[in-house]
Design an enzyme around this catalytic site. Structure first.
Site, mmCIF file in Angstrom:
data_model
loop_
_atom_site.group_PDB
_atom_site.id
_atom_site.type_symbol
_atom_site.label_atom_id
_atom_site.label_comp_id
_atom_site.label_asym_id
_atom_site.label_seq_id
_atom_site.Cartn_x
_atom_site.Cartn_y
_atom_site.Cartn_z
ATOM 1 N N PHE A 30 7.056 -2.967 -7.879
ATOM 2 C CA PHE A 30 6.204 -1.792 -8.090
ATOM 3 C C PHE A 30 6.262 -0.868 -6.877
ATOM 4 C CE2 PHE A 30 2.370 0.678 -8.243
ATOM 5 C CZ PHE A 30 2.079 0.864 -9.583
ATOM 6 N N LYS A 31 6.184 -1.451 -5.686
ATOM 7 C CA LYS A 31 6.228 -0.652 -4.460
ATOM 8 C C LYS A 31 7.563 0.060 -4.304
ATOM 9 C CE LYS A 31 4.481 0.685 -0.458
ATOM 10 N NZ LYS A 31 5.542 1.239 0.344
ATOM 11 N N LEU A 32 8.645 -0.621 -4.638
ATOM 12 C CA LEU A 32 9.955 0.002 -4.528
ATOM 13 C C LEU A 32 10.108 1.143 -5.536
ATOM 14 C CD1 LEU A 32 12.227 -3.129 -3.949
ATOM 15 C CD2 LEU A 32 11.446 -1.448 -2.261
ATOM 16 N N VAL A 42 0.837 -1.196 0.000
ATOM 17 C CA VAL A 42 0.000 0.000 0.000
ATOM 18 C C VAL A 42 0.875 1.251 0.000
ATOM 19 C CG1 VAL A 42 -1.912 -1.152 1.165
ATOM 20 C CG2 VAL A 42 -0.181 0.034 2.532
ATOM 21 N N ASN A 76 8.104 4.004 -4.070
ATOM 22 C CA ASN A 76 8.822 4.614 -2.953
ATOM 23 C C ASN A 76 10.060 5.369 -3.416
ATOM 24 O OD1 ASN A 76 6.911 3.614 -1.259
ATOM 25 N ND2 ASN A 76 8.297 2.377 -0.016
#
Length: 337
Positions: free
Chosen positions: A188-190, A136, A193
């Site tokens: 994708f999250k990295l 998330v 971020n």
């Protein structure tokens, strides 16, 4: 009405991890379940944290074994890879002993290969469990307001559709990657971020240059508000200018930031991609951590830049910390990692 019947007769939801993010997410889900006369079952490594959500109607499991035995959906929200590995080692053991199938929904920011390992172990069990990697985006206040951005991977369309009934109680939007490859969601999250920490690096450098040039910081903030009105830019720039980088409430710590940026750099190395902005941000965050300030908000990465520019640290009412070496120290931190 069919959805309500489905929920009442089949779904028994467990939640593991009640840190700032996990608590706010779980509390929103508990509110939704309470409206259907259902309740969430929770477990946290620090038992005292479970009592707050217990007051809102959630059931507190005695241990992980009880939670697994009584849940057919289990969400996890944990601080780092080590915590995820530790908890899932137990979950996989208990999941191999039950007679029902479980949908595991892992929401933490972890390295892609770890998600792949967990998925393979869970899917290999005879109970036909499912594993979703659903990181998330959003800070704790965003989680509290149920305005997170969810990312989905793993499972099939039927499972994802079923789980969206719950995701929507905690989010403002959902990005479906439409892939069984759970590592993709971690990557994708990295990437997401990286955009965040890259923005902070740019803001820190720009605000430092503005102050050295005699440009009033409030005027720079007005420009950012008019030209870059993204919530993250507005929040981070204001924190840096007001000197609230040492605050620990509802923030994201330097320690956790280093974990995430370290994952970005590792992924870039693994994929033969250049990520110089992440290298710079890592060096600045490492410089703060080396001063014993790893629990500060990660916007404090501005302080090594200010020190290198012969400006005082932005620490609000906290003790002023001297940063020696400026950019040389940052370069050393990058080289040594």
């Amino acid at each position: 009405m069919n959805n309500l019947l489905h929920l009442k007769h089949q779904d028994r939801i467990g939640w593991i991890g009640l840190g700032e993010m996990g608590y706010n997410m779980a509390n929103n889900l508990q509110r939704y379940l309470a409206s259907l006369h259902l309740k969430l079952t929770v477990w946290n490594r620090t038992p005292a944290k479970s009592q707050r959500i217990h007051r809102h109607g959630a059931h507190v499991a005695k241990n992980l074994e009880e939670l697994v035995a009584t849940s057919n959906i289990i969400f996890t929200s944990l601080s780092n890879d080590a915590a995820v590995e530790e908890i899932y080692a137990q979950l996989i053991d208990y999941a191999g002993q039950v007679e029902h199938s479980i949908i595991f929904v892992e929401t933490s920011t972890i390295y892609p290969s770890l998600a792949t390992q967990l998925s393979q172990k869970i899917l290999s069990l005879p109970q036909k469990h499912s594993y979703l990697q659903c990181p998330v985006f959003g800070r704790p206040p965003v989680a509290k307001a149920a305005k997170l951005i969810w990312v989905t991977s793993g499972g099939d369309d039927k499972i994802i559709k079923k789980m969206c009934l719950y995701f929507t109680t905690m989010s403002k939007s959902i990005i479906h990657l439409k892939t069984p490859d759970v590592a993709k969601a971690c990557s994708f999250k990295l990437v997401g971020n990286f955009f965040v920490v890259g923005s902070m690096e740019v803001l820190a450098e720009g605000l430092t240059l503005a102050e050295k040039s005699g440009v009033h910081q409030e005027d720079v903030l007005k420009f950012i508000e008019a030209f870059f009105p993204a919530p993250a830019w507005l929040e981070y720039s204001r924190k840096m200018v007001d000197g609230h980088v040492s605050g620990k409430d509802s923030g994201f710590s330097v320690d956790l930031g280093l974990k995430d940026v370290g994952h970005m750099r590792q992924l870039a190395k693994e994929k033969d991609a250049s990520l110089p902005t992440a290298d710079l941000a890592y060096g600045h965050l490492k410089s703060v951590q080396d001063k014993g300030l790893g629990d500060q908000d990660w916007t404090s990465l501005i302080n090594p830049l200010r020190a290198a520019s012969k400006l005082p640290s932005m620490t609000g009412a906290a003790k002023v910390v001297e940063y020696e070496g400026g950019h040389s120290a940052v370069a050393n931190a990058v080289r040594e990692e």
